[in-house]
Design an enzyme around this catalytic site. Structure first.
Site, PDB file in Angstrom:
ATOM      1  N   TYR A  78      -1.941  -1.759   8.669  1.00  0.00           N
ATOM      2  CA  TYR A  78      -0.989  -0.663   8.791  1.00  0.00           C
ATOM      3  C   TYR A  78      -1.196   0.154  10.192  1.00  0.00           C
ATOM      4  CZ  TYR A  78       1.165  -1.864   4.600  1.00  0.00           C
ATOM      5  OH  TYR A  78       2.012  -2.493   3.479  1.00  0.00           O
ATOM      6  N   ARG A  81       0.975  -2.031  12.478  1.00  0.00           N
ATOM      7  CA  ARG A  81       2.146  -1.685  12.318  1.00  0.00           C
ATOM      8  C   ARG A  81       2.787  -0.651  12.858  1.00  0.00           C
ATOM      9  NH1 ARG A  81       3.678  -3.805   7.141  1.00  0.00           N
ATOM     10  NH2 ARG A  81       5.668  -2.839   7.435  1.00  0.00           N
ATOM     11  N   HIS A 131      11.319   2.433   0.564  1.00  0.00           N
ATOM     12  CA  HIS A 131       9.924   2.104   0.586  1.00  0.00           C
ATOM     13  C   HIS A 131       8.947   2.996   1.252  1.00  0.00           C
ATOM     14  CE1 HIS A 131      11.482  -2.192  -0.405  1.00  0.00           C
ATOM     15  NE2 HIS A 131      11.563  -1.434  -1.553  1.00  0.00           N
ATOM     16  N   CYS A 139      -2.950  10.772  -0.253  1.00  0.00           N
ATOM     17  CA  CYS A 139      -4.362  10.014  -0.828  1.00  0.00           C
ATOM     18  C   CYS A 139      -4.244   9.183  -2.020  1.00  0.00           C
ATOM     19  CB  CYS A 139      -4.947  11.445  -1.434  1.00  0.00           C
ATOM     20  SG  CYS A 139      -6.683  11.288  -2.164  1.00  0.00           S
ATOM     21  N   CYS A 144      -5.246  13.010  -6.919  1.00  0.00           N
ATOM     22  CA  CYS A 144      -5.123  13.973  -6.136  1.00  0.00           C
ATOM     23  C   CYS A 144      -3.529  13.874  -5.395  1.00  0.00           C
ATOM     24  CB  CYS A 144      -6.012  13.558  -4.681  1.00  0.00           C
ATOM     25  SG  CYS A 144      -5.670  14.774  -3.232  1.00  0.00           S
ATOM     26  N   CYS A 200      -9.298  11.740   2.678  1.00  0.00           N
ATOM     27  CA  CYS A 200      -8.128  13.074   2.330  1.00  0.00           C
ATOM     28  C   CYS A 200      -8.945  14.364   2.543  1.00  0.00           C
ATOM     29  CB  CYS A 200      -7.893  13.008   0.885  1.00  0.00           C
ATOM     30  SG  CYS A 200      -6.937  14.174   0.159  1.00  0.00           S
ATOM     31  N   CYS A 203      -8.822  16.433  -1.122  1.00  0.00           N
ATOM     32  CA  CYS A 203      -9.962  16.514  -2.135  1.00  0.00           C
ATOM     33  C   CYS A 203     -11.349  15.941  -1.377  1.00  0.00           C
ATOM     34  CB  CYS A 203      -9.357  15.291  -3.189  1.00  0.00           C
ATOM     35  SG  CYS A 203      -9.327  13.736  -2.572  1.00  0.00           S
TER      36      CYS A 203
HETATM   37  C1  BJW Z   1      18.128 -10.714  10.541  1.00  0.00           C
HETATM   38  C2  BJW Z   1      17.565 -10.561  12.012  1.00  0.00           C
HETATM   39  C3  BJW Z   1      18.565 -10.065  12.860  1.00  0.00           C
HETATM   40  C4  BJW Z   1      16.079 -11.656  10.728  1.00  0.00           C
HETATM   41  N1  BJW Z   1      19.520  -9.707  12.567  1.00  0.00           N
HETATM   42  N2  BJW Z   1      19.208 -10.198  10.134  1.00  0.00           N
HETATM   43  C5  BJW Z   1      13.142  -7.520 -10.906  1.00  0.00           C
HETATM   44  C6  BJW Z   1      13.073  -9.104 -10.671  1.00  0.00           C
HETATM   45  C7  BJW Z   1      12.137  -9.704 -10.212  1.00  0.00           C
HETATM   46  C8  BJW Z   1      11.023  -8.868  -9.758  1.00  0.00           C
HETATM   47  C9  BJW Z   1      10.999  -7.607  -9.745  1.00  0.00           C
HETATM   48  C10 BJW Z   1      12.164  -7.038 -10.530  1.00  0.00           C
HETATM   49  N3  BJW Z   1      11.836  -5.572 -10.408  1.00  0.00           N
HETATM   50  C11 BJW Z   1      10.764  -5.434  -9.865  1.00  0.00           C
HETATM   51  C12 BJW Z   1      10.194  -6.456  -9.326  1.00  0.00           C
HETATM   52  C13 BJW Z   1       8.847  -6.624  -9.092  1.00  0.00           C
HETATM   53  C14 BJW Z   1       8.723  -6.468  -7.533  1.00  0.00           C
HETATM   54  C15 BJW Z   1       9.631  -7.441  -6.869  1.00  0.00           C
HETATM   55  O1  BJW Z   1      10.791  -7.283  -6.302  1.00  0.00           O
HETATM   56  N4  BJW Z   1       9.282  -8.768  -6.508  1.00  0.00           N
HETATM   57  C16 BJW Z   1      10.191  -9.650  -6.130  1.00  0.00           C
HETATM   58  C17 BJW Z   1       9.606 -10.213  -4.707  1.00  0.00           C
HETATM   59  C18 BJW Z   1      10.272 -10.988  -6.965  1.00  0.00           C
HETATM   60  N5  BJW Z   1       9.201  -5.183  -7.116  1.00  0.00           N
HETATM   61  C19 BJW Z   1       8.132  -4.067  -7.200  1.00  0.00           C
HETATM   62  O2  BJW Z   1       7.064  -4.313  -6.952  1.00  0.00           O
HETATM   63  C20 BJW Z   1       9.003  -2.628  -6.709  1.00  0.00           C
HETATM   64  N6  BJW Z   1       8.314  -1.929  -7.752  1.00  0.00           N
HETATM   65  C21 BJW Z   1       8.575  -1.651  -8.837  1.00  0.00           C
HETATM   66  O3  BJW Z   1       9.879  -2.544  -9.357  1.00  0.00           O
HETATM   67  O4  BJW Z   1       8.137  -0.916  -9.582  1.00  0.00           O
HETATM   68  C22 BJW Z   1       8.440  -0.854 -11.069  1.00  0.00           C
HETATM   69  C23 BJW Z   1       7.384  -0.103 -11.692  1.00  0.00           C
HETATM   70  C24 BJW Z   1       7.757   0.428 -13.028  1.00  0.00           C
HETATM   71  C25 BJW Z   1       6.676   1.190 -13.674  1.00  0.00           C
HETATM   72  C26 BJW Z   1       5.442   1.361 -13.373  1.00  0.00           C
HETATM   73  C27 BJW Z   1       5.163   0.667 -11.928  1.00  0.00           C
HETATM   74  C28 BJW Z   1       6.135  -0.028 -11.268  1.00  0.00           C
HETATM   75  C29 BJW Z   1       8.203  -2.370  -5.197  1.00  0.00           C
HETATM   76  C30 BJW Z   1       8.735  -3.117  -4.154  1.00  0.00           C
HETATM   77  C31 BJW Z   1       7.940  -2.459  -2.736  1.00  0.00           C
HETATM   78  C32 BJW Z   1       8.278  -3.465  -1.869  1.00  0.00           C
HETATM   79  N7  BJW Z   1       7.499  -3.079  -0.625  1.00  0.00           N
HETATM   80  C33 BJW Z   1       7.486  -3.789   0.406  1.00  0.00           C
HETATM   81  C34 BJW Z   1       6.378  -3.351   1.454  1.00  0.00           C
HETATM   82  C35 BJW Z   1       6.688  -2.049   2.078  1.00  0.00           C
HETATM   83  C36 BJW Z   1       5.336  -1.615   2.870  1.00  0.00           C
HETATM   84  C37 BJW Z   1       5.335  -2.581   4.101  1.00  0.00           C
HETATM   85  O5  BJW Z   1       6.145  -2.541   4.984  1.00  0.00           O
HETATM   86  O6  BJW Z   1       4.248  -2.886   4.282  1.00  0.00           O
HETATM   87  O7  BJW Z   1       8.778  -3.312   1.166  1.00  0.00           O
HETATM   88  S1  BJW Z   1       7.348  -5.519   0.399  1.00  0.00           S
HETATM   89  C38 BJW Z   1       8.539  -5.914   1.689  1.00  0.00           C
HETATM   90  O8  BJW Z   1       9.628  -6.619   1.392  1.00  0.00           O
HETATM   91  C39 BJW Z   1       8.900  -4.583   2.236  1.00  0.00           C
HETATM   92  C40 BJW Z   1      10.288  -4.630   2.609  1.00  0.00           C
HETATM   93  O9  BJW Z   1      11.298  -3.188   2.576  1.00  0.00           O
HETATM   94  C41 BJW Z   1      10.952  -5.607   1.265  1.00  0.00           C
HETATM   95  C42 BJW Z   1      12.179  -6.306   1.648  1.00  0.00           C
HETATM   96  O10 BJW Z   1      12.060  -7.281   2.831  1.00  0.00           O
HETATM   97  P1  BJW Z   1      13.285  -7.397   3.758  1.00  0.00           P
HETATM   98  O11 BJW Z   1      13.424  -6.149   4.467  1.00  0.00           O
HETATM   99  O12 BJW Z   1      14.381  -8.011   3.242  1.00  0.00           O
HETATM  100  O13 BJW Z   1      12.701  -8.391   4.673  1.00  0.00           O
HETATM  101  P2  BJW Z   1      12.570  -9.831   4.839  1.00  0.00           P
HETATM  102  O14 BJW Z   1      11.584 -10.249   5.867  1.00  0.00           O
HETATM  103  O15 BJW Z   1      12.451 -10.439   3.420  1.00  0.00           O
HETATM  104  O16 BJW Z   1      14.152 -10.389   5.496  1.00  0.00           O
HETATM  105  C43 BJW Z   1      14.536 -10.032   6.647  1.00  0.00           C
HETATM  106  C44 BJW Z   1      16.000 -10.675   6.861  1.00  0.00           C
HETATM  107  O17 BJW Z   1      16.388 -10.280   7.746  1.00  0.00           O
HETATM  108  C45 BJW Z   1      16.206 -12.320   6.576  1.00  0.00           C
HETATM  109  O18 BJW Z   1      17.090 -12.377   5.675  1.00  0.00           O
HETATM  110  C46 BJW Z   1      16.427 -12.826   8.098  1.00  0.00           C
HETATM  111  O19 BJW Z   1      17.282 -13.879   7.934  1.00  0.00           O
HETATM  112  C47 BJW Z   1      17.175 -11.451   8.548  1.00  0.00           C
HETATM  113  N8  BJW Z   1      17.037 -11.298   9.705  1.00  0.00           N
HETATM  114  N9  BJW Z   1      16.280 -11.265  12.021  1.00  0.00           N
HETATM  115  C48 BJW Z   1      19.920  -9.590  11.326  1.00  0.00           C
HETATM  116  N10 BJW Z   1      18.319 -10.005  14.248  1.00  0.00           N
END
Ligand code: BJW
Length: 316
Positions: A78, A81, A131, A139, A144, A200, A203
């Site tokens: 991070y 990043r 996100h 923390c 906390c 933190c 805390c």
């Molecule tokens: C271009 C380009 C150009 C390239 N021009 N285009 C329902 C079904 C199945 C699973 C789940 C569900 N509900 C929940 C889940 C579980 C899980 C999940 O979704 N899993 C799936 C992978 C299956 N979700 C979670 O866990 C979420 N939490 C949750 O649901 O909590 C519920 C809960 C309830 C009660 C108690 C506790 C919890 C949380 C999800 C958090 C995601 N976090 C991340 C990391 C963030 C921090 C960090 O940055 O490090 O978020 S993961 C990562 O993926 C990041 C992104 O925001 C996210 C999406 O990715 P993104 O932006 O789409 O990127 P890519 O790389 O996938 O795609 C890029 C695209 O750009 C591609 O299409 C390229 O073609 C394109 N591209 N160049 C235009 N120039």
């Protein structure tokens, strides 16, 4: 916006016309943004090429379990990043979306944590960071509630500084040149334990962690409530799905919710295979290519030309 010489079109004329006709008369518009929006600014996406940080799959580091196992490794990821994001600039699509938010009832749901939309002066009340942000820290101790927003200190603690090339005598005076690319396999990552990581200040016990949403964590409840309130107000005319693989939930689910509220879907993506899970309907659009080029062109009928040279980066 200032008028500039028109750029050659990157979008088929017929699709551009039908999209703009719909955009012009749309009164409630939504966008779902992903990492592809920032790709042409120079930031890697998660999945596909660029989704590897050294030997680690970026998504495998974005979990509370990874942080629990090796907070030093996750902080290095991070910290790198944060450093990269501070080193790049918003691109014309970030600016165009910010301008649309000033012109229309337009809510943007961003999955991006890179800070580029805020830096393009996207109105804060119309930008929902699903996100979190690389520049928020909180923390990690369950008991906390410490949260600091907009912490741009780079590195956040001295031990997270990107290693420098001590062996190169020409680099001592130029900090930028001394920085090694920590994503390079040949650059050793120091093992950092609790004592070397940010603590933190409240805390004095817990480690700080990035204020982003990892897998299996809840999205911020205030953000979700704001989104639900806006969605429930009325029908939606259009959702633009920009630079996201639309595979992560609940974010990806907003496409279908918007569709059920009447929205037509416009996908802007480099990869034709990355349509939303529910597929594309006959009245939807798929604009294939770089979001940084396509988005300003699509929005031109409402916002005019996007001239980034005259636009300021809020970070400067
Ligand atoms: C271009 C380009 C150009 C390239 N021009 N285009 C329902 C079904 C199945 C699973 C789940 C569900 N509900 C929940 C889940 C579980 C899980 C999940 O979704 N899993 C799936 C992978 C299956 N979700 C979670 O866990 C979420 N939490 C949750 O649901 O909590 C519920 C809960 C309830 C009660 C108690 C506790 C919890 C949380 C999800 C958090 C995601 N976090 C991340 C990391 C963030 C921090 C960090 O940055 O490090 O978020 S993961 C990562 O993926 C990041 C992104 O925001 C996210 C999406 O990715 P993104 O932006 O789409 O990127 P890519 O790389 O996938 O795609 C890029 C695209 O750009 C591609 O299409 C390229 O073609 C394109 N591209 N160049 C235009 N120039």
């Amino acid at each position: 916006m200032a008028a500039t010489t028109a750029r050659p079109s990157v979008v088929p004329k017929k699709d551009l016309e039908s999209f703009q006709e719909h955009l012009n008369k749309s009164t409630r518009i939504l966008a779902l943004l992903g990492a592809g929006l920032s790709a042409s600014s120079g930031l890697p996406t998660f999945r596909g090429a660029g989704g590897l940080w050294r030997t680690h799959d970026a998504t495998s580091l974005a979990t509370p379990e990874a942080f629990g196992r090796d907070p030093g490794l996750v902080w290095q990821f991070y910290s790198y990043r944060r450093h990269m994001a501070l080193g790049v600039k918003p691109n014309p699509a970030h600016y165009a979306l910010a301008e649309l938010a000033r012109k229309k009832n337009f809510l943007t749901l961003s999955q991006n944590v890179d800070g580029l939309s805020p830096r393009a002066r996207h109105p804060a009340d119309k930008l929902k960071l699903l996100h979190g942000s690389l520049f928020d820290v909180k923390c990690s101790d369950f008991f906390c509630d410490y949260l600091e927003k907009n912490n741009y200190t780079d590195p956040i603690v001295p031990t997270l500084a990107i290693p420098t090339d001590e062996s190169d005598p020409t680099t001592n005076s130029a900090l930028a040149a001394r920085e090694l690319d920590i994503s390079d396999e040949n650059v050793a990552i120091p093992e950092l334990d609790y004592d070397h990581l940010p603590k933190c200040p409240k805390c004095k016990r817990g480690l700080l962690r990035p204020g982003v949403v990892w897998f299996n964590e809840r999205l911020p409840s205030d953000v979700l409530e704001d989104v639900d309130t806006w969605m429930d107000e009325d029908d939606i005319d259009l959702i633009m799905v920009i630079g996201t693989s639309a595979k992560v939930y609940p974010a990806a689910g907003y496409v279908d919710i918007a569709r059920r509220k009447g929205a037509r879907v416009a996908v802007i993506n480099m990869d034709k295979g990355d349509a939303p899970a529910s597929g594309l309907y006959s009245r939807d659009w798929f604009f294939e290519g770089d979001a940084a080029q396509i988005v300003p062109e699509l929005l031109k009928s409402v916002i005019g030309e996007t001239n980034t040279e005259e636009l300021s980066d809020a970070a400067q």
